[in-house]
Motif scaffolding. Structure first.
Motif, PDB file in Angstrom:
ATOM      1  N   LEU A   1      18.476 -41.151  12.022  1.00 36.10           N
ATOM      2  CA  LEU A   1      18.110 -40.722  10.870  1.00 36.10           C
ATOM      3  C   LEU A   1      19.273 -40.611   9.873  1.00 36.10           C
ATOM      4  O   LEU A   1      19.306 -40.927   8.702  1.00 36.10           O
ATOM      5  N   LEU A   2      20.619 -40.128  10.366  1.00 34.82           N
ATOM      6  CA  LEU A   2      21.618 -40.033   9.552  1.00 34.82           C
ATOM      7  C   LEU A   2      22.162 -41.335   8.909  1.00 34.82           C
ATOM      8  O   LEU A   2      22.651 -41.429   7.866  1.00 34.82           O
ATOM      9  N   GLU A   3      21.975 -42.376   9.992  1.00 37.48           N
ATOM     10  CA  GLU A   3      22.414 -43.834   9.630  1.00 37.48           C
ATOM     11  C   GLU A   3      21.673 -44.353   8.711  1.00 37.48           C
ATOM     12  O   GLU A   3      22.075 -45.017   7.758  1.00 37.48           O
TER      13      GLU A   3
ATOM     14  N   LYS B   1      19.965 -42.804   6.431  1.00 36.49           N
ATOM     15  CA  LYS B   1      20.340 -41.959   5.193  1.00 36.49           C
ATOM     16  C   LYS B   1      21.625 -42.625   4.583  1.00 36.49           C
ATOM     17  O   LYS B   1      21.788 -42.723   3.414  1.00 36.49           O
ATOM     18  N   GLN B   2      22.614 -42.571   5.276  1.00 40.18           N
ATOM     19  CA  GLN B   2      23.853 -43.255   4.798  1.00 40.18           C
ATOM     20  C   GLN B   2      23.931 -44.879   4.365  1.00 40.18           C
ATOM     21  O   GLN B   2      24.216 -44.943   3.200  1.00 40.18           O
TER      22      GLN B   2
ATOM     23  N   ILE C   1      20.879 -45.853   2.899  1.00 41.38           N
ATOM     24  CA  ILE C   1      20.282 -45.743   1.772  1.00 41.38           C
ATOM     25  C   ILE C   1      21.252 -45.390   0.462  1.00 41.38           C
ATOM     26  O   ILE C   1      21.158 -45.948  -0.519  1.00 41.38           O
ATOM     27  N   GLY C   2      22.271 -44.455   0.944  1.00 37.56           N
ATOM     28  CA  GLY C   2      23.262 -44.202  -0.145  1.00 37.56           C
ATOM     29  C   GLY C   2      24.146 -45.181  -0.392  1.00 37.56           C
ATOM     30  O   GLY C   2      24.696 -45.561  -1.605  1.00 37.56           O
TER      31      GLY C   2
ATOM     32  N   TYR D   1      22.916 -45.780  -4.227  1.00 36.24           N
ATOM     33  CA  TYR D   1      23.467 -44.888  -4.764  1.00 36.24           C
ATOM     34  C   TYR D   1      25.107 -44.779  -5.026  1.00 36.24           C
ATOM     35  O   TYR D   1      25.718 -43.887  -5.117  1.00 36.24           O
TER      36      TYR D   1
ATOM     37  N   ASN E   1      28.595 -42.480  -0.370  1.00 32.68           N
ATOM     38  CA  ASN E   1      27.948 -41.033  -0.209  1.00 32.68           C
ATOM     39  C   ASN E   1      29.147 -40.222  -0.181  1.00 32.68           C
ATOM     40  O   ASN E   1      30.505 -40.722  -0.659  1.00 32.68           O
TER      41      ASN E   1
END
Length: 871
Positions: A244-246, A248-249, A251-252, A256, A259
């Protein structure tokens, strides 16, 4: 119903997953082909950006020449503030070589700068030279077909077993190669880039985790997990968090502009930890599977694990050796000279998904040695036959065709050589080729080749047997050869036990001493269910658990894995006990259906054989002719319904009074599987024992063809006609009527084969009565091999009286040869207003006897009455 709806929902979910997987694979393959065919038409990335902090990590020549400095921070692209990798891809991927890219940046010293980069062409993927043939053989075959094959096998397994959790775990494992070999996001932009990136990240981060639950629960729960159920969560929980953290990374990084430094630093450690967890998952899988191989509770589980470890070990090991170890040793499988090694590794890899699918799908697995031996023998035999066929074709061509081609003009007297050549080639192609293939299939995989055809033919053939010995021998031998069954025991009733009468294979001691008591759990179960009973000792049914030690020992001595009842009309005639197949595979649903039909026909044939033996034995003893007739009459009487089925909204009654103790008249009433009530009446030509035998054959034929609950009555009568024709002499035939009444709708569907048309006595509300005649017609059965029949559907009403009869009733005569007639018969029926069917039957018989006034009965007299209750 709930289970069916649940399976449907799971298949819908499978269809959605399959659509996503196929779309991902197709788009990835298309982009790989495009890059391999036309690399010069696509721009390459001029530099790489650290996705977390927007700093330039590496430069291509065109970016370096434009003044961009390594380590610089990207501020904007083409004047738009930098928002992540997504923006970079959206600009470069659609661009062509030669177009410009403006980059605003800040140098490591803090100063600002701007660079205009002229985009350069891409290079080919994986160093494969441009061109269709090169891309196809060195990229598509190796990196696209393998994941497609694995993916399709995974979809198939879940489609076959949607309710099996292990099948879904297997699907995740077999989808994983699609992202391992994939080119990532390829040329995708916009929504396609979002879809491919999400699909890629999900499988990359969570695909390998499926190894843990698969190792825990397949083919049975691990004893380590039973003792320490928390252990798997020590691996799965942190792995899910890392995944899940990867995501999220990612997506950033994509949307965005990167990170935060703290999160990027954290993810450096998370990546290392996640890679270690992936290795732990693999090690955990190997450890649990190895432990299960040592501690499996059943031999079937051990066979599955051996196949699984052999298949996956060979498949994955081949990839590691060919694409990891050999390149480190300087042996590159991607070079033209060594391409054969890559193909060999690819072919061996296919063993992994095939082994995974096999161990999940089959009910009982075969051992590895048997799979290898049978497959190798089949391949060698087929290759040998191909060589023989090619050699024969070459000899024929050299002998007949070449001499003709060397001549400028073919003389007429040598035209026969051309004809012979063509005929021989056709024989080789259509005759030898087909026969050799059939022989191979029968030899190695006969179950899948012709079991249905052979057993269907056998089920039709058994009706012709009148001797139980040849019948049982033929059935046992044919089933053993068709399904490759090692042991078969045919048990017939002998007093209070069922004893082995015919056997195939080797049994401990004397097979003839093996017996099952009539009151044993096995016999009670077969009698009650009248259905095949599978004996899976690792997961036994209740009837086996209730069996005593002696009974279990008998079943073990028989080697029984499948027990088939051989049913008669109202009792169990025998039992067929089948041992294991040579392939060690379980009996399929198709096997069970075919064997059940065969067993039913065998039981009927045994009953007919029993009847025939009884009649023939008594007929041979002429000094006891009176007793013979009595015995025959009793046997025939047992063939008539002993108790009428209950009918909603009415009642049925029937009776046959033969002229000579036994006769050829026949009637039957029996429920069909869909709730309808079958009504049959017939009149066999002649009288006495011969007519009774044909009557018994007619009854067995009718009961056999109605097993499948037919709706096409014309086709049903055609089958009965052919069966009676084959089983009777050329001068024997029978008139016959059959109908089925739906007690709910009160619709009567019927067909008539030369029999007296049944009559319906209907009373109108005004008190008047009307007689209706059923119009369905056709020729008698048993006289012609093929005959057309028509069927009729009649809507009955409340209060209707259906009278079916043989001509012995309507043609009853006085001493002066005056015939009673149909009108008098219906008048007698009408006089019984409001009476039940049995009362109407008694009145008609009484009136007929009153009319004949004691005159000898010249023909069998049979009545079958159906009475619907009045409103």
């Amino acid at each position: 119903m709930r289970s069916s709806r649940y399976s449907t929902l799971l298949r819908i979910l499978l269809a959605m997953i399959a659509l996503a997987g196929i779309v991902f694979w197709f788009s990835d393959t298309r982009d790989r082909f495009e890059l391999g065919m036309h690399p010069e038409q696509h721009a390459r990335m001029p530099f790489e950006v650290n996705a977390d902090n927007r700093r330039v990590a590496s430069l291509q020549q065109e970016a370096e020449h434009s003044g961009l400095v390594k380590g610089s921070t990207i501020d904007s692209l083409n004047g738009v503030p930098y928002a992540g990798i997504m923006q970079f891809i959206e600009i470069v991927y659609p661009a062509s070589p030669g177009e410009s890219l403006t980059v605003d940046f800040r140098r490591p010293d803090g100063s600002s700068g701007s660079a205009v980069i002229t985009l350069a062409a891409r290079q080919t993927l994986l160093g494969v030279p441009p061109g269709f043939a090169s891309v196809f053989w060195r990229s598509f075959i190796l990196f696209d077909l393998l994941p497609l094959f694995s993916m399709l096998i995974g979809y198939w397994v879940v489609f076959v077993k949607p309710d099996e959790p292990n099948a879904w775990l297997l699907l995740v494992l077999l989808l994983y190669p699609a992202v391992v070999f994939a080119w990532g996001t390829g040329f995708a932009t916009g929504e396609w880039l979002l879809f491919r990136g999400l699909y890629y990240e999900l499988l990359q981060n969570f695909g390998v985790l499926a190894l843990v639950p698969f190792a825990v629960y397949f083919p049975e729960r691990s004893r380590i997990d039973v003792r320490r159920p928390w252990l798997k969560w020590v691996i799965l929980a942190p792995a899910v968090v890392c995944g899940l953290l990867e995501i999220k990374q990612a997506i950033g990084q994509y949307f965005y502009g990167g990170n935060s430094p703290a999160f990027a630093k954290l993810m450096t450690q998370v990546d290392r930890f996640d890679n270690a967890l992936a290795l732990v998952c693999v090690g955990f899988y190997i450890a649990l599977m190895s432990d299960k191989l040592l501690s499996a509770s059943t031999e079937d589980a051990r066979r599955r694990l051996r196949i699984l470890l052999a298949g996956t070990g060979t498949g994955v090991g081949a990839l590691i050796v060919v694409f990891v170890l050999l390149p480190d040793l300087g042996f590159s499988p991607n070079t033209p000279a060594h391409l054969w090694a890559a193909y060999l590794g690819a072919v061996l890899f296919l063993l992994a998904p095939v082994a995974l699918a096999y161990v999940v799908l089959v009910q009982r697995a075969m051992d590895v040695s048997i799979l290898v031996r049978q497959g190798t023998k089949y391949a060698l035999a087929k290759a040998t036959l191909l060589v023989v066929q090619f050699t024969l074709a070459a000899v024929v061509t050299y002998r007949f065709l070449l001499p003709l081609l060397t001549q400028k003009q073919i003389p007429r007297d040598q035209l026969w050589q051309a004809v012979v050549f063509i005929v021989l080639i056709l024989l080789l192609r259509l005759g030898f080729s087909r026969q050799s293939k059939n022989w191979l299939d029968k030899k190695f995989f006969r179950e899948a080749y012709d079991s249905e055809q052979v057993l269907n033919e056998l089920s039709e053939e058994v009706r012709k047997y009148t001797e139980s010995g040849p019948l049982l021998k033929t059935v046992a031998k044919c089933v053993a050869e068709t399904l490759h069954v090692t042991q078969i025991g045919m048990l017939l009733r002998d007093g209070a036990t069922f004893c082995v009468t015919q056997a195939v294979g080797h049994f401990p001691g004397n097979a003839g001493t093996l017996a099952l008591a009539v009151n044993s759990s096995t016999i009670r179960n077969l009698s009650n269910t009248n259905a095949p009973a599978e004996l899976y000792r690792e997961d036994p049914d209740a009837w086996y658990l209730m069996a005593d030690e002696v009974e279990r020992q008998t079943l073990d001595d028989l080697g029984a894995e499948l027990l088939l009842p051989l049913p008669g009309r109202d009792r169990l005639m025998g039992v067929m006990a089948l041992g294991p197949k040579q392939s060690e595979a379980a009996y399929s649903k198709s096997d069970l259906h075919l064997l059940q039909v065969l067993a039913t026909q065998t039981g009927m044939a045994l009953e007919v054989s029993e009847l025939a033996h009884s009649l023939a034995k008594e007929a041979a003893q002429r000094e006891r002719s009176n007793r013979e007739m009595e015995i025959a009459r009793e046997v025939q009487e047992r063939l008539f319904p002993q108790e009428m089925p209950m009918l909603l909204g009415g009642d049925v009654a029937g009776h046959c009074r033969p002229a000579l103790g036994v006769g050829g008249d026949y009637y039957d009433v029996f429920p069909l599987q869909d709730g309808r009530l079958g009504l049959a009446i017939g009149d066999v030509s002649g009288k006495g024992i011969s007519a009774a035998l044909l009557m018994a054959s007619l009854r067995a034929s009718l009961r056999g063809v109605t097993l499948d609950n037919p709706r096409d009555f014309a086709k049903l009568m055609d089958k009965v006609n052919r069966l009676v024709y084959e089983a009777s002499a050329s001068n024997r035939y029978a008139t016959f009527f059959f109908g089925a009444l739906d007690p709910v709708t009160q619709v009567l569907e019927c067909v008539n084969a030369g029999h007296n048309a049944p009559l319906i006595l209907r009373r109108e509300p005004d008190g008047s009565s009307e007689i209706l005649r059923l119009e369905a017609d056709g020729p008698v059965v048993g006289l012609l091999p093929f005959a057309p029949y028509s069927e009729q559907s009649v809507q009955l009403r409340a209060g209707d009286l259906l009278v079916t009869y043989t001509d012995g009733i309507s043609e009853a005569m006085t001493k002066d040869d005056e015939e009673w007639g149909e009108e008098r018969m219906m008048a007698a029926a009408a006089s019984a207003n409001g009476a039940s069917a049995s009362e109407v039957l008694k009145i008609i018989f009484a009136e007929a006897d009153k009319f004949t006034a004691g005159a000898p009965q010249h023909d069998d007299m049979t009545l079958l009455i159906l009475k619907l209750n009045s409103l």
